[in-house]
Design a protein around this motif. Structure first.
Motif, mmCIF file in Angstrom:
data_model
loop_
_atom_site.group_PDB
_atom_site.id
_atom_site.type_symbol
_atom_site.label_atom_id
_atom_site.label_comp_id
_atom_site.label_asym_id
_atom_site.label_seq_id
_atom_site.Cartn_x
_atom_site.Cartn_y
_atom_site.Cartn_z
ATOM 1 N N ALA A 12 0.842 -1.204 0.000
ATOM 2 C CA ALA A 12 0.000 0.000 0.000
ATOM 3 C C ALA A 12 0.874 1.250 0.000
ATOM 4 N N PHE A 13 1.915 1.247 0.825
ATOM 5 C CA PHE A 13 2.859 2.367 0.826
ATOM 6 C C PHE A 13 3.437 2.580 -0.566
ATOM 7 N N CYS A 14 3.910 1.516 -1.185
ATOM 8 C CA CYS A 14 4.512 1.615 -2.517
ATOM 9 C C CYS A 14 3.513 2.163 -3.532
ATOM 10 N N ALA A 15 2.281 1.700 -3.470
ATOM 11 C CA ALA A 15 1.257 2.146 -4.415
ATOM 12 C C ALA A 15 0.928 3.626 -4.222
ATOM 13 N N PHE A 16 0.682 4.044 -2.986
ATOM 14 C CA PHE A 16 0.335 5.441 -2.725
ATOM 15 C C PHE A 16 1.516 6.372 -3.009
ATOM 16 N N ALA A 17 2.711 5.964 -2.590
ATOM 17 C CA ALA A 17 3.898 6.778 -2.871
ATOM 18 C C ALA A 17 4.132 6.861 -4.373
ATOM 19 N N GLY A 18 3.938 5.752 -5.063
ATOM 20 C CA GLY A 18 4.118 5.747 -6.512
ATOM 21 C C GLY A 18 3.151 6.677 -7.222
ATOM 22 N N VAL A 68 -3.959 14.599 0.312
ATOM 23 C CA VAL A 68 -4.765 13.639 -0.453
ATOM 24 C C VAL A 68 -4.383 12.208 -0.079
ATOM 25 N N ILE A 69 -3.091 11.930 -0.078
ATOM 26 C CA ILE A 69 -2.654 10.568 0.233
ATOM 27 C C ILE A 69 -2.981 10.221 1.683
ATOM 28 N N SER A 70 -2.825 11.166 2.577
ATOM 29 C CA SER A 70 -3.092 10.914 3.995
ATOM 30 C C SER A 70 -4.561 10.640 4.282
ATOM 31 N N ALA A 78 -7.063 8.717 -4.283
ATOM 32 C CA ALA A 78 -5.830 9.512 -4.195
ATOM 33 C C ALA A 78 -5.416 10.015 -5.569
ATOM 34 N N ALA A 79 -5.533 9.178 -6.585
ATOM 35 C CA ALA A 79 -5.142 9.578 -7.938
ATOM 36 C C ALA A 79 -6.046 10.685 -8.475
ATOM 37 N N ILE A 80 -7.338 10.570 -8.257
ATOM 38 C CA ILE A 80 -8.278 11.592 -8.749
ATOM 39 C C ILE A 80 -8.034 12.921 -8.057
ATOM 40 N N TRP A 81 -7.985 12.910 -6.731
ATOM 41 C CA TRP A 81 -7.778 14.157 -5.998
ATOM 42 C C TRP A 81 -6.369 14.700 -6.221
ATOM 43 N N GLY A 82 -5.403 13.821 -6.398
ATOM 44 C CA GLY A 82 -4.052 14.270 -6.728
ATOM 45 C C GLY A 82 -4.018 14.977 -8.073
#
Length: 136
Positions: A12-18, A68-70, A78-82
């Motif tokens: 999950a960390f890798c996905a969100f950070a990515g 957003v990620i938090s 996260a991707a949409i709001w990012g």
């Protein structure tokens, strides 16, 4: 309270950070493509105005991405709001550039540090507002 890092949390960390870093990279790439000057070349040549402006742009983009990620409920969220945060920052970037270029389009090229700081300030201020607005 005890936290345990496991395979699922690490993925999950890798996905969100990515996703966050990809959005940051794409937005900074767009910024460098829409400016009338070559920021990276100017920064390598020691142009402080370009360096300050680019640093502000990156911080301004990273602030709402952090929120957003938090606070996202999923990777898609996260991707949409990012993406929305990146678009808002690009609009802010355009506004600050329009104000700066009233004095001439070469303010950053000429090393006008005030122009670089102004651009950075606008990006960070908008990033803070975006960050606050994106937290439920």
């Amino acid at each position: 309270m005890q936290y345990v890092i496991n395979g699922h949390s690490f993925l999950a960390f890798c996905a969100f950070a990515g996703v966050g870093l990809l959005i940051l990279l794409l937005a900074i790439t767009v910024v460098t493509l829409v400016t009338p000057h070559k920021e990276i070349t100017l920064i390598r040549a020691g142009n402080k105005a370009a360096g300050v402006g680019m640093a502000g742009a990156m911080i301004g983009l990273a602030l709402p991405l952090n929120a957003v990620i938090s606070n996202s409920v999923s990777l898609l969220d996260a991707a949409i709001w990012g993406g929305i945060a990146a678009v808002m920052q690009l609009v802010a970037f355009g506004i600050s550039r329009a104000i700066i270029t009233r004095r001439g389009p070469d303010q950053i090229d000429a090393g006008n540090e005030a122009a670089g700081w102004f651009s950075a300030g606008v990006a960070i201020a908008v990033g803070l507002v975006n960050s606050a607005a994106m937290v439920p």
